[in-house]
Write a protein that holds these residues in place. Structure first.
Motif, PDB file in Angstrom:
ATOM      1  N   ASP A 100       0.834  -1.212   0.000  1.00 36.04           N
ATOM      2  CA  ASP A 100       0.000   0.000   0.000  1.00 36.04           C
ATOM      3  C   ASP A 100       0.865   1.257   0.000  1.00 36.04           C
ATOM      4  N   GLY A 101       2.006   1.183  -0.688  1.00 35.91           N
ATOM      5  CA  GLY A 101       2.880   2.347  -0.792  1.00 35.91           C
ATOM      6  C   GLY A 101       3.758   2.593   0.414  1.00 35.91           C
ATOM      7  N   LYS A 102       3.777   1.689   1.393  1.00 39.37           N
ATOM      8  CA  LYS A 102       4.556   1.880   2.623  1.00 39.37           C
ATOM      9  C   LYS A 102       5.605   0.775   2.753  1.00 39.37           C
ATOM     10  N   ILE A 103       6.808   1.167   3.165  1.00 34.75           N
ATOM     11  CA  ILE A 103       7.895   0.202   3.335  1.00 34.75           C
ATOM     12  C   ILE A 103       7.685  -0.610   4.606  1.00 34.75           C
ATOM     13  N   MET A 104       7.841  -1.930   4.480  1.00 34.33           N
ATOM     14  CA  MET A 104       7.738  -2.825   5.625  1.00 34.33           C
ATOM     15  C   MET A 104       9.126  -2.981   6.252  1.00 34.33           C
ATOM     16  N   PHE A 135       3.016  -1.958  -4.496  1.00 30.58           N
ATOM     17  CA  PHE A 135       3.315  -3.246  -3.872  1.00 30.58           C
ATOM     18  C   PHE A 135       4.649  -3.753  -4.419  1.00 30.58           C
ATOM     19  N   ALA A 136       5.506  -4.251  -3.551  1.00 36.48           N
ATOM     20  CA  ALA A 136       6.791  -4.822  -3.967  1.00 36.48           C
ATOM     21  C   ALA A 136       7.084  -6.022  -3.080  1.00 36.48           C
ATOM     22  N   VAL A 137       7.515  -7.108  -3.703  1.00 34.46           N
ATOM     23  CA  VAL A 137       7.769  -8.344  -2.957  1.00 34.46           C
ATOM     24  C   VAL A 137       9.099  -8.937  -3.408  1.00 34.46           C
ATOM     25  N   LEU A 138       9.887  -9.383  -2.429  1.00 34.97           N
ATOM     26  CA  LEU A 138      11.154 -10.054  -2.716  1.00 34.97           C
ATOM     27  C   LEU A 138      10.884 -11.534  -2.928  1.00 34.97           C
ATOM     28  N   LYS A 149       1.657   2.095  -8.592  1.00 33.75           N
ATOM     29  CA  LYS A 149       0.308   2.598  -8.353  1.00 33.75           C
ATOM     30  C   LYS A 149      -0.384   2.815  -9.691  1.00 33.75           C
ATOM     31  N   LYS A 150      -1.710   2.751  -9.671  1.00 30.17           N
ATOM     32  CA  LYS A 150      -2.476   2.784 -10.914  1.00 30.17           C
ATOM     33  C   LYS A 150      -2.150   4.008 -11.751  1.00 30.17           C
ATOM     34  N   GLU A 151      -2.012   5.160 -11.092  1.00 28.92           N
ATOM     35  CA  GLU A 151      -1.767   6.387 -11.854  1.00 28.92           C
ATOM     36  C   GLU A 151      -0.362   6.454 -12.429  1.00 28.92           C
ATOM     37  N   ASN A 152       0.528   5.570 -11.973  1.00 29.37           N
ATOM     38  CA  ASN A 152       1.904   5.566 -12.469  1.00 29.37           C
ATOM     39  C   ASN A 152       2.178   4.438 -13.457  1.00 29.37           C
ATOM     40  N   GLN A 153       1.165   3.601 -13.709  1.00 33.42           N
ATOM     41  CA  GLN A 153       1.342   2.504 -14.650  1.00 33.42           C
ATOM     42  C   GLN A 153       1.225   3.012 -16.082  1.00 33.42           C
ATOM     43  N   PRO A 154       1.948   2.397 -17.012  1.00 30.84           N
ATOM     44  CA  PRO A 154       1.866   2.809 -18.418  1.00 30.84           C
ATOM     45  C   PRO A 154       0.443   2.661 -18.953  1.00 30.84           C
ATOM     46  N   LYS A 158      -6.381  -0.997 -23.502  1.00 34.39           N
ATOM     47  CA  LYS A 158      -7.608  -1.278 -22.751  1.00 34.39           C
ATOM     48  C   LYS A 158      -8.060  -0.066 -21.956  1.00 34.39           C
ATOM     49  N   ASP A 159      -7.095   0.719 -21.440  1.00 30.99           N
ATOM     50  CA  ASP A 159      -7.447   1.897 -20.646  1.00 30.99           C
ATOM     51  C   ASP A 159      -8.218   2.933 -21.458  1.00 30.99           C
ATOM     52  N   VAL A 160      -7.950   2.999 -22.759  1.00 30.90           N
ATOM     53  CA  VAL A 160      -8.616   3.992 -23.617  1.00 30.90           C
ATOM     54  C   VAL A 160      -9.672   3.333 -24.499  1.00 30.90           C
ATOM     55  N   ASN A 161     -10.045   2.087 -24.154  1.00 32.51           N
ATOM     56  CA  ASN A 161     -11.080   1.355 -24.905  1.00 32.51           C
ATOM     57  C   ASN A 161     -10.730   1.227 -26.393  1.00 32.51           C
TER      58      ASN A 161
END
Length: 286
Positions: A100-104, A135-138, A149-154, A158-161
């Protein structure tokens, strides 16, 4: 037998043995080493080196040891398919580093990773700002999987139909100046078709280092002589320009005729052709 010749024979024998064992274990052991496979890999290499250079040792005993150590990851792989608990124990589990954008921070300490090392892994994924990560996982293999995050994804079609045609893998039909018949038959083409396409580009098969046909049937080639310039395929641009010309002609016919029925027919077909042009333009422009 002289010692140097003994070393040569042992080396050749163990190269063959290790090659056969690696083929037997499969590609997964080459690309994704678990902790267990890492340990057995080191041990197998040590046994091989010790027996090759230790002339006083029986090399067949070394082969037995290598086979035993090679069989262990193979058997653990079979058990891992049956039991998730066993798989988690031998191969390890993924660890969440960002959620959720926070470092564990606790997970970083658990895996003994510093903040600098986390930032380095992110930069390898072309991510330079932690705030952009959702989200990031080792992974157990040591790779970091990152979801932005959704707003930072290319942006995707599909996004523009936007409807785009499916793309299949290109087929390599020429390699090192030789025609490959199997890929040609896969795409339903013949040698005569290939030679015709090469003639359009003004090259011969012997001059082609690599030739590929894409899912639209276009042939692109790379020559042995990089100084030669090959014109890009013009089939798709020509099709698009022809469709646009036909659509423009229909509009002119609609404006030039006095007959009501003919005017409606030309206008209707012009609109249909324009819709088709809008759909295929993204494809034909490529």
């Amino acid at each position: 037998m002289p010692d140097w010749l003994d070393v040569v024979v042992r080396s050749l024998l163990f190269v063959v043995v290790l090659f056969l064992i690696t083929k037997w274990l499969g590609k997964k052991q080459l690309s994704e080493l678990s902790f267990f496979e890492y340990v057995t890999g080191i041990t197998i290499g040590s046994i091989g080196a010790e027996v090759v250079m230790g002339l006083e040792r029986n090399m067949f005993h070394g082969i037995i040891g290598i086979v035993i150590f090679a069989a262990m990851p193979f058997l653990t792989g079979l058990l891992s398919l049956k039991s998730k608990v066993f798989r988690d124990f031998t191969e390890g589990k993924a660890t969440v580093f960002i959620k959720d954008g926070k470092i564990m921070e606790d997970n970083l300490k658990k895996e003994k990773y510093t903040t600098d090392e986390l930032l380095e892994l992110l930069r390898k994924k072309d991510v330079f700002k932690v705030a952009d990560v959702e989200f990031a996982v080792l992974e157990p293999t040591g790779d970091l999987s990152v979801m932005l995050k959704k707003e930072n994804q290319p942006l995707t079609a599909k996004d523009v139909n936007l409807t785009v045609a499916s793309v299949k893998e290109p087929q390599t039909v020429i390699m090192d100046g030789e025609i490959l018949d199997e890929p040609l038959s896969t795409i339903g083409r013949s040698r005569n078709w290939l030679k015709t396409e090469l003639e359009k580009q003004g090259v011969t098969i012997e001059n082609v280092f690599l030739g590929q046909v894409d899912s639209y049937g276009e042939l692109t080639v790379d020559l042995f002589d990089d100084k030669l310039q090959i014109p890009s395929p013009q089939e798709k641009p020509l099709i698009l320009s022809t469709m646009k010309k036909c659509q423009a002609d229909l509009e002119l016919f609609a404006l030039g005729t006095e007959a009501k029925e003919a005017k409606q027919m030309y206008s209707k077909n012009s609109e249909k052709l324009q819709e088709a042009i809008n759909k295929v333009t993204p494809i034909l422009r490529g």
